[in-house]
Write an enzyme that holds these catalytic residues in place. Structure first.
Site, PDB file in Angstrom:
ATOM      1  N   GLU A 240       0.875  -0.909  -0.299  1.00 42.89           N
ATOM      2  CA  GLU A 240       0.077  -0.013  -0.342  1.00 42.89           C
ATOM      3  C   GLU A 240       0.380   1.324  -0.058  1.00 42.89           C
ATOM      4  OE1 GLU A 240      -3.316  -0.271   2.775  1.00 42.89           O
ATOM      5  OE2 GLU A 240      -3.512   2.116   3.162  1.00 42.89           O
ATOM      6  N   GLU A 266      -6.643   6.325  -0.641  1.00 42.36           N
ATOM      7  CA  GLU A 266      -6.536   7.441   0.177  1.00 42.36           C
ATOM      8  C   GLU A 266      -5.922   7.811   0.032  1.00 42.36           C
ATOM      9  OE1 GLU A 266      -3.903   4.610   3.451  1.00 42.36           O
ATOM     10  OE2 GLU A 266      -4.540   6.385   4.230  1.00 42.36           O
ATOM     11  N   HIS A 316     -10.148   3.326   3.208  1.00 39.93           N
ATOM     12  CA  HIS A 316      -9.513   3.488   3.736  1.00 39.93           C
ATOM     13  C   HIS A 316     -10.653   3.421   4.649  1.00 39.93           C
ATOM     14  CE1 HIS A 316      -7.745   6.705   6.467  1.00 39.93           C
ATOM     15  NE2 HIS A 316      -6.927   5.374   6.540  1.00 39.93           N
ATOM     16  N   GLU A 336     -11.861  -2.114   5.362  1.00 44.43           N
ATOM     17  CA  GLU A 336     -10.206  -1.782   6.668  1.00 44.43           C
ATOM     18  C   GLU A 336     -11.283  -1.914   7.800  1.00 44.43           C
ATOM     19  OE1 GLU A 336      -7.934   1.161   5.442  1.00 44.43           O
ATOM     20  OE2 GLU A 336      -6.582   0.765   7.032  1.00 44.43           O
TER      21      GLU A 336
HETATM   22  O1  LIG Z   1      -4.035   2.363   5.218  1.00 45.79           O
HETATM   23  C1  LIG Z   1      -4.695   3.640   6.948  1.00 45.79           C
HETATM   24  O2  LIG Z   1      -5.059   3.338   7.887  1.00 45.79           O
HETATM   25  C2  LIG Z   1      -4.083   4.966   6.913  1.00 45.79           C
HETATM   26  O3  LIG Z   1      -2.596   4.694   5.717  1.00 45.79           O
HETATM   27  C3  LIG Z   1      -3.593   5.075   8.156  1.00 45.79           C
HETATM   28  O4  LIG Z   1      -4.453   5.417   8.380  1.00 45.79           O
HETATM   29  C4  LIG Z   1      -2.850   6.107   8.597  1.00 45.79           C
HETATM   30  O5  LIG Z   1      -2.038   5.994   9.691  1.00 45.79           O
HETATM   31  C5  LIG Z   1      -1.196   4.551   8.735  1.00 45.79           C
HETATM   32  O6  LIG Z   1      -1.373   3.682   8.999  1.00 45.79           O
HETATM   33 MG   LIG Z   2      -3.277   3.402   4.491  1.00 46.83          MG
END
Ligand SMILES: O=C(O)[C@H](O)[C@H](O)[C@@H](O)CO
Ligand SMILES: [Mg+2]
Length: 390
Positions: A240, A266, A316, A336
């Site tokens: 990612e 995101e 996201h 997620e």
């Molecule tokens: O994919 C994610 O969850 C985001 O990139 C997160 O919000 C960020 O905090 C980095 O892990």
């Molecule tokens: Mg992310």
């Protein structure tokens, strides 16, 4: 029905926060020399909450976490006047008014976040006005319940990461996203540390679980090209945001290597942003956030585009505004999921501001057919831990 008022408030968390530890998440600032902790600009410890009231007393709730005070200023100054007095059922017309009126300086980033917050509140009103959950207005229930992946595993001590992975494996999760702690600035030592952390998590979750790897824009094309062949043996479901959002050619080159599917989105905005990502085959998984991308009006269109390109959409963050989009399309296989924790990066803050967010059970979240609108109310339990800016 007409929109009578728009109220945007910034909820500034003043409660306990977990201090950043070591290299707990590679990120875009890692490539810029700085004496401060690089993840500091990516903490979401404030949130803009939008309440839109109609002339028949329905109140819709929207939210945005990108640059909250700026988002509020854009809403107060530019967007509210464009929607007050209008019929919320004319949501496409209202979206175009907001998008085109701010086009000279908007289009992406915080303006699209502000438009998203207004649009979420409008859809909350629409659902409430016909006593239906928003997903029923978008395409209905395409899943008995939503499979979700556990998302945290920031880079800490490997034993700690293994304990965390075990805890949530025991709760029934069969998919996990972990964060790298190192990138190009950390040289070969960082490469070794990154590989060690993936090995450690795989050791706990095994190979009949999905493992996603998060770089959070902290690598660059050269480093990612070196890392991908080394990561292949761990069979990640995706890698990612290996590069910054503007490096679409970089994304496309990494995705074309076909070693590990590349995911992102995101930090991309609007239907046009995702048209670019899809037609340039920059990502194999689309991850917009509905409170950034342009709201439900934009996300619903992007879902259709992803279906046409056969690229899965896994928004996201989880969070209710995204769950309705995942539930309403077969193009979205899962969500997620951030459990409620002490406030760290800030994704967790959503639980402290809103009530109604579904809690995962055995690796699934469920939406109720009979809860109208988005299904959120303001959480009064933690109000004393917020400074609220009107
Ligand atoms: O994919 C994610 O969850 C985001 O990139 C997160 O919000 C960020 O905090 C980095 O892990
Ligand atoms: Mg992310």
């Amino acid at each position: 029905m007409k929109i009578k008022s728009v109220r945007a408030r910034v909820f500034e968390w003043k409660g306990k926060t977990v201090p950043p530890q070591g290299n707990f998440c590679s990120n875009a600032m890692d490539l810029v020399y700085s004496k401060t902790e690089s993840m500091s600009t990516f903490r979401f410890h404030s949130w803009t909450v939008v309440e839109i009231e109609t002339d028949d007393g329905i109140v819709g709730l929207g939210n945005v976490a990108l640059a909250p005070k700026i988002a509020k200023a854009i809403i107060d100054e530019y967007l509210a006047p464009l929607v007050i007095g209008q019929d919320p059922w004319d949501y496409e017309y209202l979206w175009q008014r907001m998008y085109r009126a701010t086009h000279a300086w908007g289009r992406k980033g915080v303006t699209m976040g502000a438009i998203s917050a207004i649009d979420l509140a409008i859809w909350d009103i629409l659902g409430k006005s016909v006593n239906k959950p928003v997903f029923k207005l978008l395409g209905g229930r395409t899943k008995e319940k939503i499979p979700c992946y556990y998302s945290k595993l920031y880079r800490t001590d490997l034993a700690e990461m293994q304990k965390e992975a075990q805890t949530f494996k025991d709760q029934g999760f069969t998919a996990f996203k972990m964060r790298f702690g190192y990138g190009p600035a950390h040289l070969q030592h960082g490469v070794a540390e990154n590989l060690k952390s993936v090995e450690a998590v795989r050791e706990v979750i095994g190979y009949d679980a999905d493992l996603m790897l998060e770089c959070y824009m902290g690598w660059n094309l050269e480093y990612a090209k070196r890392m991908l062949p080394k990561l292949a043996k761990f069979e990640p479901r995706w890698l990612e945001e290996p590069v910054i959002a503007d490096d679409i050619d970089g994304y496309a080159e990494l995705n074309a290597m076909n070693i590990v599917p590349i995911s992102g989105g995101e930090h991309e905005f609007s239907l046009y942003g995702f048209k670019q990502l899809l037609e340039r085959k920059a990502v194999s998984v689309v991850q917009y956030d509905t409170n950034r991308v342009g709201g439900i009006t934009a996300a619903h269109k992007i879902n259709a585009l992803c279906e046409a390109y056969s690229v899965p959409v896994i928004p996201h963050a989880g969070q209710m505004h995204n769950y309705h989009l995942t539930m309403s399309t077969i193009a979205s296989p899962m969500s997620e999921y951030f459990p409620m924790f002490d406030v760290e990066v800030g994704n967790e803050l959503f639980y402290y501001i809103f009530k109604g967010e579904p809690v995962a059970e055995n690796g699934f979240v469920q939406l109720d057919d009979n809860t109208p609108g988005l299904g959120l109310t303001l959480n009064t339990e933690f109000l004393d831990q917020f400074n609220i800016v009107e």
